[in-house]
Scaffold this active site. Structure first.
Site, PDB file in Angstrom:
ATOM      1  N   TYR A   6       0.794  -1.237   0.000  1.00 26.10           N
ATOM      2  CA  TYR A   6       0.000   0.000   0.000  1.00 26.10           C
ATOM      3  C   TYR A   6       0.828   1.290   0.000  1.00 26.10           C
ATOM      4  CZ  TYR A   6      -4.489  -2.286  -0.057  1.00 26.10           C
ATOM      5  OH  TYR A   6      -5.596  -2.995  -0.465  1.00 26.10           O
TER       6      TYR A   6
ATOM      7  N   GLU B 139      -9.259  -6.861   3.854  1.00 20.97           N
ATOM      8  CA  GLU B 139      -8.506  -7.961   3.221  1.00 20.97           C
ATOM      9  C   GLU B 139      -7.950  -8.905   4.286  1.00 20.97           C
ATOM     10  OE1 GLU B 139      -5.927  -5.728   0.507  1.00 20.97           O
ATOM     11  OE2 GLU B 139      -7.723  -5.061  -0.553  1.00 20.97           O
TER      12      GLU B 139
ATOM     13  N   GLY C 179     -19.398 -17.467 -24.702  1.00 24.11           N
ATOM     14  CA  GLY C 179     -18.050 -18.029 -24.787  1.00 24.11           C
ATOM     15  C   GLY C 179     -17.578 -18.623 -23.474  1.00 24.11           C
TER      16      GLY C 179
ATOM     17  N   PHE D   2     -16.778  -9.634 -14.313  1.00 24.69           N
ATOM     18  CA  PHE D   2     -15.890  -9.379 -15.447  1.00 24.69           C
ATOM     19  C   PHE D   2     -14.698 -10.324 -15.394  1.00 24.69           C
ATOM     20  CE2 PHE D   2     -18.070  -5.388 -14.748  1.00 24.69           C
ATOM     21  CZ  PHE D   2     -18.360  -4.964 -16.034  1.00 24.69           C
TER      22      PHE D   2
ATOM     23  N   GLY E 154     -11.803  -9.604 -15.989  1.00 32.48           N
ATOM     24  CA  GLY E 154     -10.758  -8.589 -16.072  1.00 32.48           C
ATOM     25  C   GLY E 154     -11.229  -7.443 -15.204  1.00 32.48           C
TER      26      GLY E 154
HETATM   27  C1  FAD Z   1     -12.442 -13.175 -11.993  1.00 33.35           C
HETATM   28  C2  FAD Z   1     -11.861 -13.735 -13.274  1.00 33.35           C
HETATM   29  C3  FAD Z   1     -12.228 -14.997 -13.697  1.00 33.35           C
HETATM   30  C4  FAD Z   1     -11.722 -15.515 -14.885  1.00 33.35           C
HETATM   31  N1  FAD Z   1     -12.104 -16.749 -15.280  1.00 33.35           N
HETATM   32  C5  FAD Z   1     -11.654 -17.258 -16.450  1.00 33.35           C
HETATM   33  C6  FAD Z   1     -12.065 -18.568 -16.891  1.00 33.35           C
HETATM   34  O1  FAD Z   1     -12.833 -19.256 -16.230  1.00 33.35           O
HETATM   35  N2  FAD Z   1     -11.562 -19.015 -18.071  1.00 33.35           N
HETATM   36  C7  FAD Z   1     -10.712 -18.282 -18.838  1.00 33.35           C
HETATM   37  O2  FAD Z   1     -10.276 -18.761 -19.896  1.00 33.35           O
HETATM   38  N3  FAD Z   1     -10.328 -17.036 -18.440  1.00 33.35           N
HETATM   39  C8  FAD Z   1     -10.759 -16.515 -17.269  1.00 33.35           C
HETATM   40  N4  FAD Z   1     -10.341 -15.267 -16.862  1.00 33.35           N
HETATM   41  C9  FAD Z   1      -9.364 -14.536 -17.690  1.00 33.35           C
HETATM   42  C10 FAD Z   1      -7.946 -14.964 -17.284  1.00 33.35           C
HETATM   43  O3  FAD Z   1      -7.638 -14.479 -15.990  1.00 33.35           O
HETATM   44  C11 FAD Z   1      -6.886 -14.393 -18.232  1.00 33.35           C
HETATM   45  O4  FAD Z   1      -7.041 -13.014 -18.329  1.00 33.35           O
HETATM   46  C12 FAD Z   1      -6.953 -15.035 -19.621  1.00 33.35           C
HETATM   47  O5  FAD Z   1      -6.719 -16.428 -19.527  1.00 33.35           O
HETATM   48  C13 FAD Z   1      -5.869 -14.432 -20.542  1.00 33.35           C
HETATM   49  O6  FAD Z   1      -4.623 -14.591 -19.913  1.00 33.35           O
HETATM   50  P1  FAD Z   1      -3.314 -14.873 -20.736  1.00 33.35           P
HETATM   51  O7  FAD Z   1      -2.158 -14.801 -19.813  1.00 33.35           O
HETATM   52  O8  FAD Z   1      -3.444 -16.072 -21.585  1.00 33.35           O
HETATM   53  O9  FAD Z   1      -3.273 -13.643 -21.734  1.00 33.35           O
HETATM   54  P2  FAD Z   1      -2.470 -12.289 -21.540  1.00 33.35           P
HETATM   55  O10 FAD Z   1      -1.013 -12.514 -21.630  1.00 33.35           O
HETATM   56  O11 FAD Z   1      -2.980 -11.619 -20.331  1.00 33.35           O
HETATM   57  O12 FAD Z   1      -2.940 -11.525 -22.854  1.00 33.35           O
HETATM   58  C14 FAD Z   1      -4.314 -11.279 -23.137  1.00 33.35           C
HETATM   59  C15 FAD Z   1      -4.416 -10.603 -24.494  1.00 33.35           C
HETATM   60  O13 FAD Z   1      -3.758  -9.338 -24.463  1.00 33.35           O
HETATM   61  C16 FAD Z   1      -2.704  -9.296 -25.428  1.00 33.35           C
HETATM   62  N5  FAD Z   1      -1.552  -8.621 -24.785  1.00 33.35           N
HETATM   63  C17 FAD Z   1      -0.809  -9.075 -23.757  1.00 33.35           C
HETATM   64  N6  FAD Z   1       0.139  -8.188 -23.405  1.00 33.35           N
HETATM   65  C18 FAD Z   1      -0.021  -7.147 -24.254  1.00 33.35           C
HETATM   66  C19 FAD Z   1       0.654  -5.916 -24.405  1.00 33.35           C
HETATM   67  N7  FAD Z   1       1.644  -5.567 -23.600  1.00 33.35           N
HETATM   68  N8  FAD Z   1       0.235  -5.107 -25.390  1.00 33.35           N
HETATM   69  C20 FAD Z   1      -0.801  -5.421 -26.200  1.00 33.35           C
HETATM   70  N9  FAD Z   1      -1.491  -6.577 -26.089  1.00 33.35           N
HETATM   71  C21 FAD Z   1      -1.107  -7.423 -25.132  1.00 33.35           C
HETATM   72  C22 FAD Z   1      -2.384 -10.747 -25.766  1.00 33.35           C
HETATM   73  O14 FAD Z   1      -1.893 -10.895 -27.064  1.00 33.35           O
HETATM   74  C23 FAD Z   1      -3.728 -11.404 -25.615  1.00 33.35           C
HETATM   75  O15 FAD Z   1      -4.501 -11.253 -26.773  1.00 33.35           O
HETATM   76  C24 FAD Z   1     -10.819 -14.745 -15.668  1.00 33.35           C
HETATM   77  C25 FAD Z   1     -10.446 -13.470 -15.226  1.00 33.35           C
HETATM   78  C26 FAD Z   1     -10.952 -12.979 -14.049  1.00 33.35           C
HETATM   79  C27 FAD Z   1     -10.532 -11.608 -13.597  1.00 33.35           C
HETATM   80  C1  HEM Z   2      -6.483   2.472  -1.869  1.00 33.54           C
HETATM   81  C2  HEM Z   2      -5.789   1.680  -2.664  1.00 33.54           C
HETATM   82  C3  HEM Z   2      -6.332   0.876  -3.817  1.00 33.54           C
HETATM   83  C4  HEM Z   2      -7.459   1.030  -4.551  1.00 33.54           C
HETATM   84  C5  HEM Z   2      -8.541   2.090  -4.449  1.00 33.54           C
HETATM   85  C6  HEM Z   2      -7.473  -0.048  -5.529  1.00 33.54           C
HETATM   86  C7  HEM Z   2      -8.454  -0.235  -6.484  1.00 33.54           C
HETATM   87  C8  HEM Z   2      -8.513  -1.273  -7.374  1.00 33.54           C
HETATM   88  C9  HEM Z   2      -9.564  -1.488  -8.335  1.00 33.54           C
HETATM   89  C10 HEM Z   2     -10.778  -0.583  -8.525  1.00 33.54           C
HETATM   90  C11 HEM Z   2      -9.281  -2.628  -8.993  1.00 33.54           C
HETATM   91  C12 HEM Z   2     -10.126  -3.273 -10.100  1.00 33.54           C
HETATM   92  C13 HEM Z   2     -11.002  -4.312  -9.444  1.00 33.54           C
HETATM   93  C14 HEM Z   2     -11.845  -5.083 -10.438  1.00 33.54           C
HETATM   94  O1  HEM Z   2     -12.459  -4.486 -11.262  1.00 33.54           O
HETATM   95  O2  HEM Z   2     -11.897  -6.284 -10.408  1.00 33.54           O
HETATM   96  C15 HEM Z   2      -8.047  -3.148  -8.469  1.00 33.54           C
HETATM   97  C16 HEM Z   2      -7.422  -4.280  -8.929  1.00 33.54           C
HETATM   98  C17 HEM Z   2      -6.114  -4.592  -8.603  1.00 33.54           C
HETATM   99  N1  HEM Z   2      -5.354  -3.986  -7.642  1.00 33.54           N
HETATM  100 FE1  HEM Z   2      -5.868  -2.461  -6.457  1.00 33.54          FE
HETATM  101  N2  HEM Z   2      -6.360  -0.820  -5.358  1.00 33.54           N
HETATM  102  C18 HEM Z   2      -5.637  -0.278  -4.328  1.00 33.54           C
HETATM  103  C19 HEM Z   2      -4.440  -0.758  -3.837  1.00 33.54           C
HETATM  104  C20 HEM Z   2      -3.691  -1.736  -4.431  1.00 33.54           C
HETATM  105  C21 HEM Z   2      -2.370  -2.136  -4.039  1.00 33.54           C
HETATM  106  C22 HEM Z   2      -1.600  -1.578  -2.837  1.00 33.54           C
HETATM  107  C23 HEM Z   2      -1.957  -3.083  -4.920  1.00 33.54           C
HETATM  108  C24 HEM Z   2      -0.625  -3.792  -4.970  1.00 33.54           C
HETATM  109  C25 HEM Z   2       0.458  -3.156  -5.375  1.00 33.54           C
HETATM  110  C26 HEM Z   2      -3.050  -3.332  -5.838  1.00 33.54           C
HETATM  111  C27 HEM Z   2      -3.040  -4.259  -6.854  1.00 33.54           C
HETATM  112  C28 HEM Z   2      -4.119  -4.589  -7.649  1.00 33.54           C
HETATM  113  C29 HEM Z   2      -4.085  -5.614  -8.673  1.00 33.54           C
HETATM  114  C30 HEM Z   2      -2.894  -6.516  -9.003  1.00 33.54           C
HETATM  115  C31 HEM Z   2      -5.341  -5.627  -9.281  1.00 33.54           C
HETATM  116  C32 HEM Z   2      -5.789  -6.489 -10.472  1.00 33.54           C
HETATM  117  C33 HEM Z   2      -5.175  -5.844 -11.699  1.00 33.54           C
HETATM  118  C34 HEM Z   2      -5.388  -6.563 -13.011  1.00 33.54           C
HETATM  119  O3  HEM Z   2      -6.373  -7.270 -13.192  1.00 33.54           O
HETATM  120  O4  HEM Z   2      -4.516  -6.360 -13.862  1.00 33.54           O
HETATM  121  N3  HEM Z   2      -4.076  -2.492  -5.529  1.00 33.54           N
HETATM  122  N4  HEM Z   2      -7.606  -2.305  -7.474  1.00 33.54           N
END
Ligand code: FAD
Ligand code: HEM
Length: 391
Positions: free
Chosen positions: A95, A138, A268, A383, A385
């Site tokens: 944090y 948390e 999907g 979502f 993501g």
């Molecule tokens: C709550 C939750 C539940 C989920 N449940 C599922 C599930 O049940 N099944 C499932 O399949 N997925 C699920 N997902 C999605 C999963 O977490 C991943 O995001 C997904 O599998 C893609 O990850 P990856 O590492 O393969 O792709 P990533 O490496 O994250 O890439 C995703 C896309 O972005 C592009 N990309 C990556 N890096 C860059 C960059 N720097 N610039 C431009 N483009 C880029 C890649 O080419 C690709 O097309 C869930 C996500 C969440 C948050």
């Molecule tokens: C007051 C402080 C913070 C706020 C308000 C905040 C807010 C959020 C929000 C709104 C999301 C998106 C949630 C969702 O849509 O699912 C998120 C995701 C996340 N947060 Fe925080 N956050 C805070 C602190 C932190 C800290 C300290 C860390 C660690 C360095 C962190 C790491 C992450 C990560 C890794 C995700 C998921 C990102 C992804 O999917 O790529 N957050 N947070």
């Protein structure tokens, strides 16, 4: 606790956040991810590149500023953030890094004329207050998960015990703990966190549990994403017998106890959490309408399994919509329209609806459910993501 002057300053910055919040959080992430390599693996780089995570954070900060006088009105937002944080193991020591980068970003993006010492001080206090709320909530969740039967804290080693091809692009993976002990009973709809090392770099991802938890193992079902790091690694490299680290299940998109008819709508790979929900609902004898949209039969996962359930459980009705005509294999071809949904929903619209799929699909489903008279508070979604506005 913020004083009245600080609260007034926070409220006065709301218009700036409305217009410039995303520029601010984009700058914040660039700075933090380049200067603090220790937090980089926590974040999905694809969500940075698409702007989804900066947008989600900007929205979170804006909501917080708007409700600074009535934090209880933040409602579901806090639950969504803490669950996501817990499933990725965000810890108290992270944090201060976020706090110092956020304050620097405010100063650098707004300029010193607007971001005066009083503004920075007020935002410092506001951040501290929010950080305390999140850290406390948390820690509560971490403790609950550790204390529960089969629970744990941090990582736990699991072994891949089985993998099954579900469609041309989705594979299911079954994980059992290496210690052979029970696993935490996840609620239907929850997801787990995976911590992997791929080509020397740590990656963390969330995956929904795609089967009702039996207390012994977890199943996830993963779609291969073109160019995706983790999904391709799981599909191509992870073999039965390999081990990996899992964080305990979390998530607030869970099936609430209710006797109302249940409507599950997915597009999907968004089908995954609805499978666990479906299993749970069938145990209770509830009426279920299961609606699934796919491109075609080749990518349609779990069809035989759902059809089998529908044959055995008369309270389950299933409807399939394919984007492409596929030899009459689907109940409808094209996109899921309001007219189709009107036909496929129970006649009585006092239902509980859960839906998940691509963002455009979800925006349409949300609008259609509302148009068809399903009460908004009974229409829930998740979502794969960072959260986004579904307008
Ligand atoms: C709550 C939750 C539940 C989920 N449940 C599922 C599930 O049940 N099944 C499932 O399949 N997925 C699920 N997902 C999605 C999963 O977490 C991943 O995001 C997904 O599998 C893609 O990850 P990856 O590492 O393969 O792709 P990533 O490496 O994250 O890439 C995703 C896309 O972005 C592009 N990309 C990556 N890096 C860059 C960059 N720097 N610039 C431009 N483009 C880029 C890649 O080419 C690709 O097309 C869930 C996500 C969440 C948050
Ligand atoms: C007051 C402080 C913070 C706020 C308000 C905040 C807010 C959020 C929000 C709104 C999301 C998106 C949630 C969702 O849509 O699912 C998120 C995701 C996340 N947060 Fe925080 N956050 C805070 C602190 C932190 C800290 C300290 C860390 C660690 C360095 C962190 C790491 C992450 C990560 C890794 C995700 C998921 C990102 C992804 O999917 O790529 N957050 N947070």
């Amino acid at each position: 606790m913020l004083n009245a002057d600080q609260r007034a300053i926070i409220k006065a910055t709301v218009p700036l956040l409305e217009s410039g919040g995303e520029a601010l959080t984009t700058h914040f992430y660039k700075m933090m991810l380049s200067e603090y390599p220790e937090v980089r693996p926590l974040f999905n780089q694809a969500h940075q590149a698409s702007g989804d995570q900066p947008r989600a954070l900007a929205n979170g900060v804006l909501m917080y500023a708007r409700h600074i006088d009535q934090l209880e009105q933040l409602g579901g937002l806090v639950g969504q953030i803490i669950n996501k944080h817990v499933a990725l193991q965000i810890l108290p020591e992270h944090y201060p890094i976020v706090g110092s980068c956020l304050l620097r970003a405010i100063e650098e993006v707004l300029g010193k004329d607007i971001a005066t010492p009083a503004v920075i001080e007020a935002w410092g206090a506001a951040y501290g207050q929010l950080a305390d709320i999140l850290i406390g909530a948390e820690e509560n969740l971490y403790q609950q998960k550790e204390a529960a039967e089969g629970g744990w804290r941090g990582t736990r080693e699991f072994r891949l015990v089985r993998r099954e091809q579900e469609s041309s692009e989705i594979v299911s993976f079954y994980f059992a703990p290496v210690d052979g002990k029970p696993v935490l009973m996840a609620e239907p709809g929850q997801y787990i966190g995976l911590k992997l090392n791929i080509d020397g770099a740590e990656q963390r991802r969330n995956y929904s549990l795609s089967a009702l938890c039996d207390g012994k193992e977890y199943r996830i079902s993963v779609k291969r994403e073109a160019g995706g790091k983790v999904s391709n690694y799981l599909h191509d490299q992870l073999q039965v017998g390999d081990t990996l680290q899992l964080f305990p299940p979390a998530g607030d998109f869970t099936l609430a106890a209710s006797a109302k008819p249940l409507v599950l709508i997915s597009g999907g790979v968004g089908i995954t959490p609805t499978l666990a929900m479906l299993q749970a609902a069938l145990h209770t004898g509830r009426q279920v309408h299961f609606i699934h949209c796919a491109r075609n039969g080749a990518v349609h996962a779990f069809r035989d399994w759902i059809d089998g359930l529908a044959a055995r459980h008369p309270q389950l009705k299933r409807f399939y919509c394919y984007a492409e005509a596929d030899g009459g294999a689907a109940d409808a071809v094209g996109v899921l329209s309001e007219d189709l949904l009107a036909e496929w929903l129970p006649r009585e619209r006092d239902v509980d609806a859960y839906f998940l799929g691509p963002k455009g699909f979800m925006a349409a489903v949300k609008r259609q459910l509302k148009g068809l008279g399903v009460p908004e508070q009974q229409s829930r979604y998740e979502f794969f993501g960072p959260a986004a506005a579904l307008e």
